[in-house]
Enzyme design. Sequence first.
Site, PDB file in Angstrom:
ATOM      1  N   ILE A   1       2.432  -9.525  15.115  1.00  0.00           N
ATOM      2  CA  ILE A   1       3.109  -9.386  14.578  1.00  0.00           C
ATOM      3  C   ILE A   1       2.682  -8.476  13.030  1.00  0.00           C
ATOM      4  O   ILE A   1       1.932  -8.557  12.923  1.00  0.00           O
ATOM      5  CB  ILE A   1       3.933 -10.474  13.589  1.00  0.00           C
ATOM      6  N   ASN A   2       3.959  -7.510  12.520  1.00  0.00           N
ATOM      7  CA  ASN A   2       2.828  -6.802  11.390  1.00  0.00           C
ATOM      8  C   ASN A   2       3.634  -7.952   9.801  1.00  0.00           C
ATOM      9  O   ASN A   2       3.618  -8.639  10.097  1.00  0.00           O
ATOM     10  CB  ASN A   2       4.009  -5.613  11.199  1.00  0.00           C
TER      11      ASN A   2
ATOM     12  N   GLY B   1      -2.598 -12.640   6.833  1.00  0.00           N
ATOM     13  CA  GLY B   1      -3.194 -13.726   6.352  1.00  0.00           C
ATOM     14  C   GLY B   1      -2.540 -14.956   6.897  1.00  0.00           C
ATOM     15  O   GLY B   1      -1.515 -15.266   7.482  1.00  0.00           O
TER      16      GLY B   1
ATOM     17  N   LYS C   1       4.112  -1.481  17.225  1.00  0.00           N
ATOM     18  CA  LYS C   1       3.900  -2.441  16.722  1.00  0.00           C
ATOM     19  C   LYS C   1       5.235  -2.641  16.255  1.00  0.00           C
ATOM     20  O   LYS C   1       6.034  -2.277  15.513  1.00  0.00           O
ATOM     21  CB  LYS C   1       2.722  -2.096  15.156  1.00  0.00           C
TER      22      LYS C   1
ATOM     23  N   MET D   1       0.850  -1.192  -0.104  1.00  0.00           N
ATOM     24  CA  MET D   1      -0.195  -0.459   0.407  1.00  0.00           C
ATOM     25  C   MET D   1       1.418   1.342  -0.198  1.00  0.00           C
ATOM     26  O   MET D   1       0.749   2.126  -0.286  1.00  0.00           O
ATOM     27  CB  MET D   1      -0.824   0.239   1.219  1.00  0.00           C
ATOM     28  N   GLY D   2       2.415   1.150   0.606  1.00  0.00           N
ATOM     29  CA  GLY D   2       2.755   2.117   0.787  1.00  0.00           C
ATOM     30  C   GLY D   2       2.357   3.455   1.355  1.00  0.00           C
ATOM     31  O   GLY D   2       2.664   4.359   1.836  1.00  0.00           O
TER      32      GLY D   2
ATOM     33  N   ASN E   1       4.060   2.394  14.193  1.00  0.00           N
ATOM     34  CA  ASN E   1       3.906   1.675  13.719  1.00  0.00           C
ATOM     35  C   ASN E   1       5.468   1.519  13.369  1.00  0.00           C
ATOM     36  O   ASN E   1       6.030   2.152  12.332  1.00  0.00           O
ATOM     37  CB  ASN E   1       3.562   1.856  12.223  1.00  0.00           C
TER      38      ASN E   1
ATOM     39  N   CYS F   1       6.830  -1.375   9.508  1.00  0.00           N
ATOM     40  CA  CYS F   1       5.905  -1.258   8.145  1.00  0.00           C
ATOM     41  C   CYS F   1       7.518  -1.909   7.645  1.00  0.00           C
ATOM     42  O   CYS F   1       8.525  -0.687   6.729  1.00  0.00           O
ATOM     43  CB  CYS F   1       5.948  -0.465   7.196  1.00  0.00           C
TER      44      CYS F   1
HETATM   45  C1  LIG Z   1      -3.853  -3.625   3.463  1.00  0.00           C
HETATM   46  C2  LIG Z   1      -3.063  -3.668   4.838  1.00  0.00           C
HETATM   47  C3  LIG Z   1      -3.011  -2.185   5.516  1.00  0.00           C
HETATM   48  C4  LIG Z   1      -2.146  -2.214   6.226  1.00  0.00           C
HETATM   49  N1  LIG Z   1      -1.740  -1.090   6.837  1.00  0.00           N
HETATM   50  C5  LIG Z   1      -1.332  -0.799   8.273  1.00  0.00           C
HETATM   51  C6  LIG Z   1      -0.522   0.718   8.122  1.00  0.00           C
HETATM   52  O1  LIG Z   1      -1.293   1.376   8.368  1.00  0.00           O
HETATM   53  N2  LIG Z   1      -0.142   0.364   9.551  1.00  0.00           N
HETATM   54  C7  LIG Z   1       0.290  -0.890  10.673  1.00  0.00           C
HETATM   55  O2  LIG Z   1       1.238  -1.075  11.266  1.00  0.00           O
HETATM   56  N3  LIG Z   1      -0.108  -2.008   9.706  1.00  0.00           N
HETATM   57  C8  LIG Z   1      -0.818  -2.531   8.786  1.00  0.00           C
HETATM   58  N4  LIG Z   1      -0.665  -3.885   7.980  1.00  0.00           N
HETATM   59  C9  LIG Z   1      -0.878  -4.692   8.695  1.00  0.00           C
HETATM   60  C10 LIG Z   1      -1.883  -5.217   9.634  1.00  0.00           C
HETATM   61  O3  LIG Z   1      -2.291  -4.118  10.136  1.00  0.00           O
HETATM   62  C11 LIG Z   1      -1.764  -6.724  10.594  1.00  0.00           C
HETATM   63  O4  LIG Z   1      -0.527  -6.562  11.314  1.00  0.00           O
HETATM   64  C12 LIG Z   1      -1.048  -7.770   9.626  1.00  0.00           C
HETATM   65  O5  LIG Z   1      -1.856  -7.477   8.277  1.00  0.00           O
HETATM   66  C13 LIG Z   1      -0.830  -9.180  10.213  1.00  0.00           C
HETATM   67  O6  LIG Z   1      -2.873  -9.480  10.024  1.00  0.00           O
HETATM   68  P1  LIG Z   1      -3.298 -10.607   9.653  1.00  0.00           P
HETATM   69  O7  LIG Z   1      -3.244 -11.317   8.893  1.00  0.00           O
HETATM   70  O8  LIG Z   1      -4.240 -10.512  10.200  1.00  0.00           O
HETATM   71  O9  LIG Z   1      -4.054  -9.359   8.157  1.00  0.00           O
HETATM   72  C14 LIG Z   1      -1.974  -3.696   7.072  1.00  0.00           C
HETATM   73  C15 LIG Z   1      -1.639  -4.823   6.186  1.00  0.00           C
HETATM   74  C16 LIG Z   1      -3.138  -4.640   5.376  1.00  0.00           C
HETATM   75  C17 LIG Z   1      -3.520  -6.749   4.872  1.00  0.00           C
END
Ligand SMILES: Cc1cc2nc3c(=O)[nH]c(=O)nc-3n(C[C@H](O)[C@H](O)[C@H](O)COP(=O)(O)O)c2cc1C
Length: 306
Positions: A192-193, A219, A166, A72-73, A127, A130
């Site tokens: 985790i991120n 996921g 985070k 996403m950036g 955060n 990233c």
């Molecule tokens: C589309 C998308 C956007 C995300 N944006 C952020 C963000 O802005 N800040 C952040 O700390 N994590 C971001 N994440 C990470 C999620 O918060 C999460 O840590 C990660 O996806 C793992 O959990 P999940 O498998 O349940 O998605 C993003 C993840 C996805 C898929």
Amino acid sequence: MQKSLKTEFLGRPITSPLVLSAGVMGMAFSGFNISIENGAGIVTSKSLTLEPRMGHKGPVVAEFEGGLLNCMGLCNPGIVDGLTEIDQFKKCSDIPIIASVFATNTIDFLKLTSHVNKSKADFLELNLSCPNVFDEFGIPLAASLEEVHNIVKAVKQISKFPVIAKLSPNVYDIVSIAKAAESAGADALCMINTVGPGMLIDTKMVKPVLFNKFGGLSGSCIKPIALKLIYQTYSAVNIPIIGMGGVTYGEDAIEMLMAGAAVIGVGTAVHYRGIEVFNKINEEIFEFMEENGYKDLNNIPRLEKL
Ligand SMILES: Cc1cc2nc3c(=O)[nH]c(=O)nc-3n(C[C@H](O)[C@H](O)[C@H](O)COP(=O)(O)O)c2cc1C
């Protein structure tokens, strides 16, 4: 049996242990509202930066059999407009909201914290993790013990709100990083991120699927990594952990609790099961508790620490 999913996080009572993870529902207050209407106990904002960011050129998300790949950036409206959405949300809800912020250095994190101090947010999430933004040169801040310690310590000195660090899974020694955040005064950890970055290839076009080529994995494919890192961290620190990474069904949430998470983040599963995913997982947790004779969440056993 009278069962309850009520619990608390950093002293705040919550009606469900499920947390909307950062970024997944964007930044509009309606996205937070719809998440709580569907059973989330806490919501997290998109990570906000000092200035608005357009994010990367699309495609920015690709689906594969194990989950999603995204680059996403960090597209977001900037801290000022973002906090307006948070304040708007708090006008009609007393559900706790975590303001997530992102910067690449301590000074900018401090400026963001000053903004958040003036908002109606409940918690501040840094955060630090990233992996897919150019001005980080691909190396997450959370890969450096000193960076994590210095940023958290500086922010704690001025933050009006409890501070959540985070963390990135993409580090050599998660326990040292987590301890650096804890010793700097972090009130909680979020982990985790996304994992990676990784890549997918469009074989007909003979080019990477994402415009940015690389992206972070999320996921169900990352759940085993998340559980292992959360369990290692839970064994070594005394602050609560928001555990996330691949939680899609109630059983995944139970695994997170057993690994040591205090509450559980849900992100990518919204894509797979719709916004109703929070109520569905709440119900599945209930069913697990019923089948196994657990009256409330605190009765669910945690693994013995390492
Ligand atoms: C589309 C998308 C956007 C995300 N944006 C952020 C963000 O802005 N800040 C952040 O700390 N994590 C971001 N994440 C990470 C999620 O918060 C999460 O840590 C990660 O996806 C793992 O959990 P999940 O498998 O349940 O998605 C993003 C993840 C996805 C898929």
